[in-house]
Motif scaffolding. Structure first.
Motif, PDB file in Angstrom:
ATOM      1  N   GLY A 314       0.800  -1.011  -0.034  1.00  0.00           N
ATOM      2  CA  GLY A 314      -0.033  -0.092   0.014  1.00  0.00           C
ATOM      3  C   GLY A 314       0.959   1.214   0.168  1.00  0.00           C
ATOM      4  N   ALA A 315       2.003   1.279   0.814  1.00  0.00           N
ATOM      5  CA  ALA A 315       2.749   2.447   0.748  1.00  0.00           C
ATOM      6  C   ALA A 315       3.552   2.684  -0.603  1.00  0.00           C
ATOM      7  CB  ALA A 315       3.975   2.302   1.745  1.00  0.00           C
ATOM      8  N   PHE A 316       3.953   1.857  -1.329  1.00  0.00           N
ATOM      9  CA  PHE A 316       4.501   1.859  -2.624  1.00  0.00           C
ATOM     10  C   PHE A 316       3.368   2.279  -3.556  1.00  0.00           C
ATOM     11  CE2 PHE A 316       6.729  -2.159  -1.063  1.00  0.00           C
ATOM     12  CZ  PHE A 316       7.525  -1.257  -0.374  1.00  0.00           C
ATOM     13  N   ILE A 317       2.301   1.655  -3.606  1.00  0.00           N
ATOM     14  CA  ILE A 317       1.090   2.173  -4.479  1.00  0.00           C
ATOM     15  C   ILE A 317       0.783   3.663  -4.301  1.00  0.00           C
ATOM     16  CG2 ILE A 317      -1.249   1.693  -5.122  1.00  0.00           C
ATOM     17  CD1 ILE A 317      -0.523  -1.353  -4.076  1.00  0.00           C
ATOM     18  N   GLY A 318       0.729   3.993  -3.079  1.00  0.00           N
ATOM     19  CA  GLY A 318       0.346   5.447  -2.683  1.00  0.00           C
ATOM     20  C   GLY A 318       1.312   6.310  -3.277  1.00  0.00           C
ATOM     21  N   VAL A 319       2.514   6.272  -3.042  1.00  0.00           N
ATOM     22  CA  VAL A 319       3.591   7.006  -3.641  1.00  0.00           C
ATOM     23  C   VAL A 319       3.528   7.069  -5.090  1.00  0.00           C
ATOM     24  CG1 VAL A 319       6.141   7.261  -3.815  1.00  0.00           C
ATOM     25  CG2 VAL A 319       5.169   6.645  -1.533  1.00  0.00           C
ATOM     26  N   ASN A 320       3.228   5.790  -5.882  1.00  0.00           N
ATOM     27  CA  ASN A 320       3.467   5.748  -7.232  1.00  0.00           C
ATOM     28  C   ASN A 320       2.080   6.706  -7.813  1.00  0.00           C
ATOM     29  OD1 ASN A 320       4.383   4.420  -9.914  1.00  0.00           O
ATOM     30  ND2 ASN A 320       2.014   4.040  -9.688  1.00  0.00           N
ATOM     31  N   ASN A 321       1.097   6.343  -7.338  1.00  0.00           N
ATOM     32  CA  ASN A 321      -0.247   6.956  -7.683  1.00  0.00           C
ATOM     33  C   ASN A 321       0.049   8.570  -7.990  1.00  0.00           C
ATOM     34  OD1 ASN A 321      -1.569   4.660  -8.004  1.00  0.00           O
ATOM     35  ND2 ASN A 321      -2.872   4.608  -6.053  1.00  0.00           N
ATOM     36  N   THR A 322       0.523   9.123  -6.692  1.00  0.00           N
ATOM     37  CA  THR A 322       0.638  10.477  -6.582  1.00  0.00           C
ATOM     38  C   THR A 322       1.611  11.098  -7.745  1.00  0.00           C
ATOM     39  OG1 THR A 322      -0.375  10.697  -4.395  1.00  0.00           O
ATOM     40  CG2 THR A 322       1.407  12.552  -5.438  1.00  0.00           C
ATOM     41  N   LEU A 323       2.770  10.470  -7.380  1.00  0.00           N
ATOM     42  CA  LEU A 323       4.261  10.951  -8.196  1.00  0.00           C
ATOM     43  C   LEU A 323       4.021  10.773  -9.943  1.00  0.00           C
ATOM     44  CD1 LEU A 323       7.077  10.427  -5.916  1.00  0.00           C
ATOM     45  CD2 LEU A 323       5.495  12.271  -6.140  1.00  0.00           C
ATOM     46  N   VAL A 324       3.420   9.369 -10.117  1.00  0.00           N
ATOM     47  CA  VAL A 324       3.564   9.116 -11.580  1.00  0.00           C
ATOM     48  C   VAL A 324       2.445  10.155 -12.165  1.00  0.00           C
ATOM     49  CG1 VAL A 324       3.022   7.598 -13.426  1.00  0.00           C
ATOM     50  CG2 VAL A 324       4.473   6.976 -11.516  1.00  0.00           C
ATOM     51  N   THR A 325       1.153  10.459 -11.700  1.00  0.00           N
ATOM     52  CA  THR A 325       0.440  11.419 -12.060  1.00  0.00           C
ATOM     53  C   THR A 325       0.888  12.933 -12.343  1.00  0.00           C
ATOM     54  OG1 THR A 325      -1.471   9.834 -11.136  1.00  0.00           O
ATOM     55  CG2 THR A 325      -1.977  12.341 -11.480  1.00  0.00           C
ATOM     56  N   THR A 326       1.713  13.061 -11.214  1.00  0.00           N
ATOM     57  CA  THR A 326       2.373  14.557 -11.374  1.00  0.00           C
ATOM     58  C   THR A 326       3.100  14.529 -12.285  1.00  0.00           C
ATOM     59  OG1 THR A 326       1.924  14.516  -8.786  1.00  0.00           O
ATOM     60  CG2 THR A 326       3.469  16.078  -9.800  1.00  0.00           C
ATOM     61  N   ALA A 327       3.760  13.576 -12.724  1.00  0.00           N
ATOM     62  CA  ALA A 327       5.065  13.745 -13.754  1.00  0.00           C
ATOM     63  C   ALA A 327       4.218  13.560 -15.077  1.00  0.00           C
ATOM     64  CB  ALA A 327       5.747  12.327 -13.495  1.00  0.00           C
ATOM     65  N   VAL A 328       3.300  12.880 -15.097  1.00  0.00           N
ATOM     66  CA  VAL A 328       2.392  13.106 -16.528  1.00  0.00           C
ATOM     67  C   VAL A 328       1.912  14.565 -16.809  1.00  0.00           C
ATOM     68  CG1 VAL A 328       0.393  12.207 -17.652  1.00  0.00           C
ATOM     69  CG2 VAL A 328       1.667  10.685 -16.309  1.00  0.00           C
ATOM     70  N   MET A 329       1.359  14.958 -15.678  1.00  0.00           N
ATOM     71  CA  MET A 329       0.703  16.486 -15.847  1.00  0.00           C
ATOM     72  C   MET A 329       1.686  17.250 -16.227  1.00  0.00           C
ATOM     73  SD  MET A 329      -2.481  15.666 -15.637  1.00  0.00           S
ATOM     74  CE  MET A 329      -2.011  14.152 -16.389  1.00  0.00           C
ATOM     75  N   SER A 330       3.238  16.955 -15.598  1.00  0.00           N
ATOM     76  CA  SER A 330       4.129  18.240 -15.773  1.00  0.00           C
ATOM     77  C   SER A 330       4.778  18.129 -16.921  1.00  0.00           C
ATOM     78  CB  SER A 330       4.939  17.926 -14.370  1.00  0.00           C
ATOM     79  OG  SER A 330       4.398  18.031 -13.168  1.00  0.00           O
ATOM     80  N   ILE A 331       4.871  16.987 -17.480  1.00  0.00           N
ATOM     81  CA  ILE A 331       5.911  17.058 -18.847  1.00  0.00           C
ATOM     82  C   ILE A 331       5.105  16.774 -20.011  1.00  0.00           C
ATOM     83  CG2 ILE A 331       7.660  16.191 -17.251  1.00  0.00           C
ATOM     84  CD1 ILE A 331       7.410  13.484 -18.566  1.00  0.00           C
ATOM     85  N   ALA A 332       3.920  16.261 -20.032  1.00  0.00           N
ATOM     86  CA  ALA A 332       3.220  16.253 -21.174  1.00  0.00           C
ATOM     87  C   ALA A 332       3.039  17.486 -21.861  1.00  0.00           C
ATOM     88  CB  ALA A 332       1.870  15.543 -20.953  1.00  0.00           C
ATOM     89  N   PRO A 333       3.292  17.502 -23.136  1.00  0.00           N
ATOM     90  CA  PRO A 333       3.023  18.836 -23.869  1.00  0.00           C
ATOM     91  C   PRO A 333       1.740  19.110 -24.816  1.00  0.00           C
ATOM     92  CG  PRO A 333       4.410  17.311 -25.275  1.00  0.00           C
ATOM     93  CD  PRO A 333       4.072  16.598 -24.137  1.00  0.00           C
ATOM     94  N   VAL A 334       0.798  18.794 -23.798  1.00  0.00           N
ATOM     95  CA  VAL A 334      -0.803  18.798 -24.383  1.00  0.00           C
ATOM     96  C   VAL A 334      -1.490  19.234 -23.019  1.00  0.00           C
ATOM     97  CG1 VAL A 334      -0.634  17.066 -26.188  1.00  0.00           C
ATOM     98  CG2 VAL A 334      -1.249  16.268 -23.710  1.00  0.00           C
ATOM     99  N   GLU A 335      -2.784  19.627 -23.264  1.00  0.00           N
ATOM    100  CA  GLU A 335      -3.612  20.137 -22.220  1.00  0.00           C
ATOM    101  C   GLU A 335      -3.780  18.968 -21.226  1.00  0.00           C
ATOM    102  OE1 GLU A 335      -7.586  21.190 -23.446  1.00  0.00           O
ATOM    103  OE2 GLU A 335      -6.977  22.937 -24.225  1.00  0.00           O
ATOM    104  N   ARG A 336      -3.614  19.166 -19.788  1.00  0.00           N
ATOM    105  CA  ARG A 336      -3.685  18.347 -18.905  1.00  0.00           C
ATOM    106  C   ARG A 336      -4.957  17.255 -18.958  1.00  0.00           C
ATOM    107  NH1 ARG A 336      -1.513  22.249 -14.144  1.00  0.00           N
ATOM    108  NH2 ARG A 336       0.644  22.034 -14.850  1.00  0.00           N
ATOM    109  N   SER A 337      -5.964  17.987 -19.420  1.00  0.00           N
ATOM    110  CA  SER A 337      -7.262  17.051 -19.511  1.00  0.00           C
ATOM    111  C   SER A 337      -7.133  15.743 -20.593  1.00  0.00           C
ATOM    112  CB  SER A 337      -8.519  17.663 -19.892  1.00  0.00           C
ATOM    113  OG  SER A 337      -8.281  18.410 -21.320  1.00  0.00           O
TER     114      SER A 337
END
Length: 425
Positions: A314-337
């Motif tokens: 559960g600890a690893f999944i919680g960290v991953n859910n937040t950070l990978v999502t943030t990474a996607v939203m941060s570096i994707a060169p398209v609208e966040r939606s």
């Protein structure tokens, strides 16, 4: 998620001092996220009472998540035409109907089919709920995010408890329970939530697929798929290895798992990111998750090892859910939606196929194989992530430029879909 909070709007009220409309949607969010771990405590009962094979039972995850994934591609198109409230209500109605139909079914195939309809409703609901909360909440965007993350955490932790308690009465209980609770949430949403305007721009149905042409988004989406393969191998097949026949006791195990998911998603991930950076935190997180899966793969016949590994995961999944999502939203060169819809589609495909594959591998080989494969796949996720290391480091420094968004509410509404889920999962 902190990178998406509006720092310019200072909160004027606490995150839990909200209008009735916000609480109605937040309650529906809790019930929706409960569906992630709802069926885990009754998997063994379904297998025994319906005379199903492991791979047939695992289709409960596959049909739900694969349909959710595909539906993610069209939720933006739907909501940009119907408006947020109507889309939200449509999703809630589908969940109420298909959860009840699943409970009334007499075969594993019927339940699997109705779980697919449930997944469609869930996609429409979770893709819209944050936008509604943001638009109606007091205290600004920060307060809305805190409230939403709290709903997600409570739902993930309570889902297995509800499934265990109702499942101890009958395997049909959890399905009927969700249907009743979602019906209450539907009534509250219809009565308390004011009409929401339609977005100014109608989204194209092809935008999420076209976005995969961008290397950074395609790469992080593949990372999500690989990690979710390991995650849902653990979530989907581990109940069969725990040696626990009581749905209530299984519910307690997965409740402990859900509590760690919530704690590390809301508090652990931001702290680790601030201390080590996104990329290094995720490398370590993937490595530890791989070891966790490998432990189950080596000792699948030791229930104590399996139970401990599941809770710790559960600890690893919680960290991953937040950070990978943030990474996607941060570096994707398209609208966040659009980025969120694309990422949700790819990652949920991995989450949906993994449990079914695990069941087939056990049937043809043994219980060691799916978990060892899951561990290897998570290691590959770390290697793939390393190819966008520089972009992640730049995003941590605030150097990545995001395209301007036509509609802020529409852009932010789908963020938790990639996170969870959840969401939603």
């Amino acid at each position: 998620m902190s990178s998406h909070r509006d720092s310019s709007s200072a909160p004027t009220a606490g995150p839990f001092q909200q209008p009735k409309a916000v609480w109605a949607v937040a309650f529906a969010c809790v019930i929706s996220f409960m569906g992630i771990g709802l069926v885990d405590p009754i998997l063994a009962s379904l297998r025994t009472q319906l005379h199903a094979s492991p791979s047939q039972v695992e289709l409960l995850f596959t049909s739900y998540l694969v349909v959710t994934a595909v539906a993610m591609l069209v939720t933006g198109w739907v909501s940009s035409r119907l408006g947020a409230k109507r889309t939200l209500i449509a999703g809630l109605i589908l969940i109420v109907v298909f959860a009840a139909l699943a409970g009334s079914s007499g075969s594993i195939d019927g339940i699997v089919g109705f779980r697919a309809g449930w997944g469609l409703g869930n996609a429409l609901f979770i893709a819209t709920s944050l936008a509604v909360i943001v638009g109606s909440a007091s205290g600004g965007f920060t307060g809305a995010i805190i409230l939403y993350e709290t709903a997600l955490g409570v739902g993930i932790a309570l889902g297995p408890l509800l499934g265990g308690e109702l499942g101890s009465i009958s395997w049909r209980g959890p399905f009927y329970g969700v249907s009743v609770l979602m019906a209450i949430a539907l009534i509250a949403t219809v009565v308390l939530l004011p009409p929401t305007p339609r977005p100014a721009r109608r989204e194209s149905i092809t935008e999420p697929i076209k976005a995969l042409r961008h290397r950074s988004l395609a790469t992080t989406s593949v990372v999500g798929l690989l990690y979710n393969w390991g995650f849902f191998t653990l979530l989907g097949y581990s109940p069969f290895l725990m040696g626990i026949s009581s749905p209530q006791k299984l519910g307690l195990v997965f409740c402990a798992w859900g509590v760690l998911v919530a704690i590390f998603a809301v508090w652990g991930a931001p702290w680790l990111k601030a201390r080590f950076g996104t990329a290094r935190t995720l490398y370590g997180n993937f490595g530890l998750m791989a070891l966790d899966l490998a432990a189950i793969g080596v000792w699948p016949d030791r229930p104590a090892v399996v139970i401990t590994a599941v809770i710790v995961a559960g600890a690893f999944i919680g960290v991953n859910n937040t950070l990978v999502t943030t990474a996607v939203m941060s570096i994707a060169p398209v609208e966040r939606s659009v980025a969120s819809a694309t990422y949700g589609f790819v990652r949920f495909i991995g989450g949906g196929l993994a449990p079914f594959a695990a069941g087939k591998l056990v049937e043809h080989y043994n219980a060691h194989v799916p978990f060892l494969i899951g561990a290897a796949v998570v290691v590959v996720a770390a290697l793939v992530l390393s190819t966008v290391h520089r972009a992640l480091a730049a995003a941590d420094r605030g150097e990545v430029h995001q395209p301007e968004r036509d509609d802020l509410d529409r852009a932010e509404r789908e963020l938790p879909v990639a996170a969870g889920l959840g969401s939603a999962d």
